[in-house]
Design a protein around this motif. Structure first.
Motif, PDB file in Angstrom:
ATOM      1  N   VAL A   1       0.847  -1.191   0.000  1.00  0.00           N
ATOM      2  CA  VAL A   1       0.000   0.000   0.000  1.00  0.00           C
ATOM      3  C   VAL A   1       0.883   1.243   0.000  1.00  0.00           C
ATOM      4  CG1 VAL A   1      -1.791   1.265   1.269  1.00  0.00           C
ATOM      5  CG2 VAL A   1      -1.773  -1.235   1.312  1.00  0.00           C
ATOM      6  N   LEU A   2       0.479   2.243  -0.769  1.00  0.00           N
ATOM      7  CA  LEU A   2       1.181   3.522  -0.815  1.00  0.00           C
ATOM      8  C   LEU A   2       0.237   4.589  -0.272  1.00  0.00           C
ATOM      9  CD1 LEU A   2       3.831   4.858  -1.883  1.00  0.00           C
ATOM     10  CD2 LEU A   2       2.550   5.394  -3.959  1.00  0.00           C
ATOM     11  N   HIS A   3       0.513   5.052   0.961  1.00  0.00           N
ATOM     12  CA  HIS A   3      -0.323   6.063   1.615  1.00  0.00           C
ATOM     13  C   HIS A   3       0.564   7.068   2.336  1.00  0.00           C
ATOM     14  CE1 HIS A   3      -4.343   3.641   1.893  1.00  0.00           C
ATOM     15  NE2 HIS A   3      -4.134   4.149   0.696  1.00  0.00           N
ATOM     16  N   ARG A   4      -0.077   8.108   2.848  1.00  0.00           N
ATOM     17  CA  ARG A   4       0.612   9.184   3.548  1.00  0.00           C
ATOM     18  C   ARG A   4       0.559   8.958   5.063  1.00  0.00           C
ATOM     19  NH1 ARG A   4       1.938  13.859   1.529  1.00  0.00           N
ATOM     20  NH2 ARG A   4       0.536  13.670  -0.240  1.00  0.00           N
ATOM     21  N   VAL A   5       1.659   9.298   5.743  1.00  0.00           N
ATOM     22  CA  VAL A   5       1.697   9.209   7.200  1.00  0.00           C
ATOM     23  C   VAL A   5       0.844  10.342   7.774  1.00  0.00           C
ATOM     24  CG1 VAL A   5       3.154   9.358   9.267  1.00  0.00           C
ATOM     25  CG2 VAL A   5       4.017   8.207   7.220  1.00  0.00           C
ATOM     26  N   TYR A   6      -0.166   9.962   8.531  1.00  0.00           N
ATOM     27  CA  TYR A   6      -1.013  10.948   9.194  1.00  0.00           C
ATOM     28  C   TYR A   6      -0.382  11.359  10.523  1.00  0.00           C
ATOM     29  CZ  TYR A   6      -5.087  13.034  11.419  1.00  0.00           C
ATOM     30  OH  TYR A   6      -5.934  13.890  12.067  1.00  0.00           O
TER      31      TYR A   6
END
Length: 153
Positions: A61-66
Motif C-alpha cells: 500500500v502507498l499512503h501518507r503518514v497521518y
C-alpha cells in the motif's frame, strides 16, 4: 530475466520506479498516468511522508503518514477518510520521493506545487473532508440525472 517482487527490487537496488493501481492517493497520483519513485527507508518517517508498506495480508500500500504513535504509524490515503492504525516500522518498505507524470519528474523536495499541495492536504483536513463530500455528492447527482435522461428518451 529475473522477475523480482517490488520488495526484493527495492532491497536489492535501493529504489524502484513503478506504476500502481487504485484511487486512494488521488488527486496526487493518477492510475495509468503516473509512476512513483520510491527509495528504501533509511530513517523514521514523519507526518506527511508518502510511504510504501506491507499490510498483514501481504498487500503493498502507498499512503501518507497521518501521525506517529510510538513505534507505529497511522496512514491515510489522500482520497480516503479512514485511518489505518498500527503499521509497524518494519512493515514500511520505502518512501516515495517523487513521481513521473508522463515523462516529467516531480520531486517532492523541489516542487513548490507539491509543497503547497502537501501543506493544504495535511493541515486542512476539515476542508479536505468537505471538498471530498462535495465532489462525491456532485458525482452522485450527475449519475442520477444522467440515468433519468436515459430513461426519458
Amino acid at each position: 530475466m529475473i522477475n523480482l517482487s517490488l520488495e526484493e527490487a527495492l532491497m536489492k537496488e535501493g529504489f524502484i520506479i513503478t506504476s500502481f493501481k487504485g484511487t486512494s492517493m488521488n488527486p496526487l497520483f493518477l492510475e495509468g498516468r503516473d509512476k512513483v519513485y520510491i527509495v528504501k527507508k533509511t530513517s523514521k518517517l514523519k507526518r506527511g511522508d508518502v510511504a510504501l508498506y506491507k499490510r498483514s495480508s501481504g498487500l503493498n500500500v502507498l499512503h501518507r503518514v497521518y501521525k506517529t504513535l510510538g513505534n507505529t504509524y497511522v496512514f491515510w490515503g489522500d482520497n480516503q477518510f479512514q485511518l489505518e492504525y498500527g503499521v509497524k516500522d518494519e512493515d514500511v518498505l520505502g518512501v516515495c520521493k517523487g513521481y513521473y507524470n508522463g515523462e516529467k519528474y516531480i520531486s517532492f523536495k523541489k516542487s513548490l506545487k507539491y509543497k503547497i499541495y502537501k501543506a493544504f492536504w495535511c493541515k486542512w483536513v476539515w476542508l479536505r473532508k468537505f471538498l471530498n463530500l462535495f465532489r462525491r455528492a456532485k458525482n452522485k447527482l450527475k449519475r442520477i440525472f444522467s440515468n433519468k435522461n436515459k430513461k426519458s428518451s
